[in-house]
Design an enzyme around this catalytic site. Structure first.
Site, PDB file in Angstrom:
ATOM      1  CG  ASP A 200      -1.840   1.257   0.708  1.00  0.00           C
ATOM      2  OD1 ASP A 200      -2.550   2.469   0.979  1.00  0.00           O
ATOM      3  OD2 ASP A 200      -3.409  -0.007   1.198  1.00  0.00           O
ATOM      4  CG  HIS A 240      -5.060   3.834   1.664  1.00  0.00           C
ATOM      5  ND1 HIS A 240      -4.330   2.415   1.142  1.00  0.00           N
ATOM      6  CD2 HIS A 240      -6.330   4.296   1.451  1.00  0.00           C
ATOM      7  CE1 HIS A 240      -6.644   1.743   0.997  1.00  0.00           C
ATOM      8  NE2 HIS A 240      -6.774   2.607   0.707  1.00  0.00           N
ATOM      9  CG  ASN A 327     -13.648   1.846  -3.756  1.00  0.00           C
ATOM     10  OD1 ASN A 327     -14.387   0.812  -2.591  1.00  0.00           O
ATOM     11  ND2 ASN A 327     -12.543   3.125  -2.569  1.00  0.00           N
ATOM     12  CE1 TYR A 342      -4.976  -9.609 -14.544  1.00  0.00           C
ATOM     13  CE2 TYR A 342      -4.491  -9.360 -11.887  1.00  0.00           C
ATOM     14  CZ  TYR A 342      -4.469  -8.855 -13.573  1.00  0.00           C
ATOM     15  OH  TYR A 342      -3.606  -7.822 -13.629  1.00  0.00           O
ATOM     16  CG  ASP A 371     -13.824 -14.530  -4.425  1.00  0.00           C
ATOM     17  OD1 ASP A 371     -14.388 -15.224  -4.972  1.00  0.00           O
ATOM     18  OD2 ASP A 371     -12.497 -14.023  -4.413  1.00  0.00           O
ATOM     19  CB  SER A 395      -9.294   0.736   0.966  1.00  0.00           C
ATOM     20  OG  SER A 395      -9.047   1.036  -0.073  1.00  0.00           O
TER      21      SER A 395
END
Ligand code: CA
Ligand code: CA
Length: 715
Positions: A200, A240, A327, A342, A371, A395
């Site tokens: 990050d 973040h 988002n 992916y 998922d 996030s």
């Protein structure tokens, strides 16, 4: 055309070059021109090149020079990662006047190259700061709805702002719309041996709620990696990454507990103080984390296009990667968001939900590409400088899942990625509103994910066919439970069908394996003894045909019951056209090939990918729709084309092939699936139909395959 191509530092005689640059560039100019506008936001004048296995970097150090370029970086991999990646990756700067598109096309045709791709620009998703009053912070632990009453392992000082951990209905939330963290903490609160990388903006390893949970590099005593500078100092100059860390492993200072109370968090910085970065630096982050023992990586970033190098980096790492869905409030199935989209077994993609178990309005979703969901609205966690903030975003949801994955690894060391993923996905709290929006159809639950398992589910009972009509077979069976007398319902059913017998073990001649047979959607298992049903839409046929069905149930850790099988003779349908009959189609370029699981299948490109600038078709014989009503073209199809640029159309002619009109368009990718096209406007007419593939001047794919094409009446 390229002018003034320079060859800096070239001292060898021109004939020693393996590439005649001007010839290569003029031969590929048209393709490069078509490719250029399709490229995503990238570092122009650079390419990432993966050499073919066996063409290692040291042996091919003149590769960049052959194109007048320069190797800026050799992204070195070691151990398992190198073995899995199976090739060397370089970041190459191009000579003045050569564009990235030109280099990608030209190098892509070089025998030494597996692929050349863009170095994409990447950013953290648009994260929203939630208005937050400092007064509330000072009173953490004293506000809210009886925050200190509840499960036995509820820390007395847990901040009531952490609704995601324990939701008592504070701030108008719904009681227990949470991950049941205190119940999980009765089993484990994490382990310092467990290394979790946060890839990050870096992490503030001096934060009082985090410092006790930082990873330390045994080689030099540092705490992570900065892929931008190449140095081992990952200090966060944004906030973040630090916020993500707090949700994974806050140590409880100021009432801010992460899902893990202790863990070794390895901050990796590849995003700058404005939240931007490059794909090459992301890959370096994945490499560093993997080679320094990270069991899990948490990735709250993305948004770029498909990039083979990034996909291969994730796939090559033996770690499990938790990734934010994005988002944009969109469906990732139709419009992918990478890296979360992916299709890899070792990634888990996470949507965000709120304190009332509603999907966040900004959260991306996807029935097959996302998922599960986790708390991601108004998430209170650490930021740089010993501070805290409330933030919204997938996030913020992702670190909750990374944290629970951390608890699972702490409790079950040696567990495989598949088992961790099965525990995360199958142990969700079912949320009806999430069905069809994500694979698991529910929200993360830490306590359920950690619960011990006592064995595979029992074999489903009395599996059989209750009704077989043309095109539709009804199955029935009795639910068996999981974990013997101790357990309740199993986690899910898997149903398959085929026109060949489905083997319970290794398939014999003429049989297919369970995995080869076509998957069918199934309901969730009921309690043991419940009567269960499923409807399977099988292909329509002009003659009676036997179909075979198989069923098994799996538990939350992915253990499967025995497979049970049955079969049915499916009656013939009234058809105007049966594509399985001899002489039904003609084509000068499409061909029928043998598919291991499906028998004869028509495909546009039997020998690999379709060509650039292709325009090919397979055409039906004349079909009379006299006396038909509600005519439908029904077929099974699988396809992979360059999304939007290359398409396959189902076209119909009712004037003997003079003019054709398009009735359906297929582009992008789909696994085998039954498709239906409404042809009712042609009822009563004589028609022909065709599948027609057209492609543009760059990028190709596997193409389009179909089988079992019929035209049937309505109902
Ligand atoms: Ca709860
Ligand atoms: Ca194309």
């Amino acid at each position: 055309m390229i002018q003034n191509v320079r060859f800096p530092g070239a001292t060898a005689a021109p004939q020693s070059r393996r590439v005649d640059l001007n010839q290569v560039l003029s031969a590929t100019a048209a393709e490069a021109k078509s490719l250029a506008p399709k490229l995503a936001d990238h570092v122009e004048g650079e390419v990432l090149v993966k050499l073919r296995p066996g063409m290692n970097f040291d042996g091919q150090s003149d590769f960049a020079g052959d194109y007048g370029g320069q190797v800026e970086e050799h992204i070195k991999m070691g151990g398992t990662m190198l073995q899995n990646f199976n090739g060397d990756l370089m970041r190459i700067s191009l000579p003045e006047g050569m564009t990235t598109a030109e280099a990608i096309v030209a190098m892509g045709k070089d025998g030494r190259v597996e692929y050349a791709v863009t170095n994409d620009r990447i950013s953290i998703p648009d994260t929203r700061e939630v208005p937050f009053s400092p007064e509330q912070l000072g009173q953490a632990g004293q506000q809210g709805n009886q925050p200190n009453e509840g499960p036995q392992n509820l820390p007395k000082d847990l901040s009531p702002k952490l609704w995601g951990m324990h939701n008592t209905g504070q701030e108008s939330g719904k009681v227990d719309s949470d991950i049941d963290a205190p119940e999980a903490w009765a089993i484990t609160t994490g382990n310092r041996n467990n290394v979790i990388a946060v890839i990050d903006t870096g992490g503030d390893y001096n934060h009082k709620a985090l410092a006790s949970n930082v990873w330390t590099n045994p080689e030099d005593g540092t705490h992570g990696f900065n892929a931008i500078t190449g140095k081992n100092d990952p200090m966060d100059d944004h906030y973040h990454g630090t916020h993500c860390w707090g949700s994974i492993a806050g140590n409880g200072t100021d009432g801010v507990y992460g899902v893990n109370h202790q863990a070794s968090v390895m901050p990796i910085k590849f995003l700058s103080n404005s939240g931007g970065g490059t794909l090459a630096d992301a890959i370096k982050g994945i490499v560093f984390a993997t080679e320094h023992g990270a069991r899990l990586t948490s990735n709250s970033w993305g948004g770029g296009p498909y990039n083979q190098a990034l996909k291969d980096a994730f796939a090559s790492s033996p770690a499990l990667h938790l990734i934010a869905a994005g988002n944009d409030g969109k469906d990732n199935d139709g419009s992918p968001t990478y890296p979360g989209s992916y299709d890899l077994g070792n990634i888990v993609t996470v949507a965000a939900s709120d304190r009332n178990d509603r999907l966040a309005s900004f959260s991306n979703y996807g029935a097959t590409s996302v998922d599960l969901s986790a708390p991601g609205v108004a998430i209170y966690s650490t930021v740089t400088g010993n501070k805290y903030k409330n933030l919204d975003g997938t996030s913020m949801a992702t670190p909750h899942v990374s944290g629970v994955a951390g608890l699972i690894v702490a409790q079950y060391p040696g567990i495989t990625n598949e088992e961790i993923k099965a525990r995360l996905m199958n142990a969700v709290d079912d949320v009806p509103g999430f069905h069809g929006k994500m694979v698991a159809g529910g929200r993360l639950n830490a306590a359920k994910a950690l619960a011990p398992d006592f064995g595979a589910p029992g074999t489903p009972g009395a599996f059989g066919v209750s009704e077989a009509k043309a095109g539709r077979v009804q199955l029935g069976w009795v639910a068996s439970g999981d974990d013997g007398a101790e357990g309740g319902a199993a986690a899910r059913y898997e149903i398959r069908y085929s026109d060949r017998p489905i083997a319970v073990g290794e398939p014999a001649e003429g049989e297919v394996s369970f995995d080869q047979a076509t998957a069918v959607k199934a309901n969730r298992p009921g309690q043991p003894g419940a009567a269960e049903t499923a409807t399977v839409n099988v292909p329509l046929s002009g003659s009676e045909k036997t179909y075979y069905f198989a069923l098994r149930s799996t538990d939350k850790v992915g253990k499967a019951s025995e497979v049970v099988t049955t079969s049915a003779a499916v009656p013939a349908a009234q058809l105007a056209f049966d594509g399985n009959a001899e002489g039904s189609f003609t084509s000068s370029s499409w061909a029928q090939v043998d598919d291991a699981a499906r028998g004869k299948v028509w495909t546009d490109s039997p020998n690999g990918d379709y060509a650039n600038n292709a325009d090919t078709a397979v055409t039906s014989k004349a079909v009379s729709l006299a006396g038909m009503s509600g005519s439908k073209l029904i077929f099974d199809a699988k396809y992979a084309t360059e999304n939007k640029y290359d398409t396959v159309k189902a076209e119909v002619s009712s004037d003997g092939g003079k003019t054709w009109s398009s009735e359906a368009t297929y582009s992008g990718s789909s696994d085998w699936k039954q498709q239906a096209v409404d042809l009712s406007k042609y009822d009563g007419k004589d028609i022909q139909f065709r599948f027609r593939l057209t492609s543009d001047g760059s990028v190709s794919g596997d193409g389009f395959s179909f089988s079992n094409a019929v035209i049937a009446g309505g109902n």
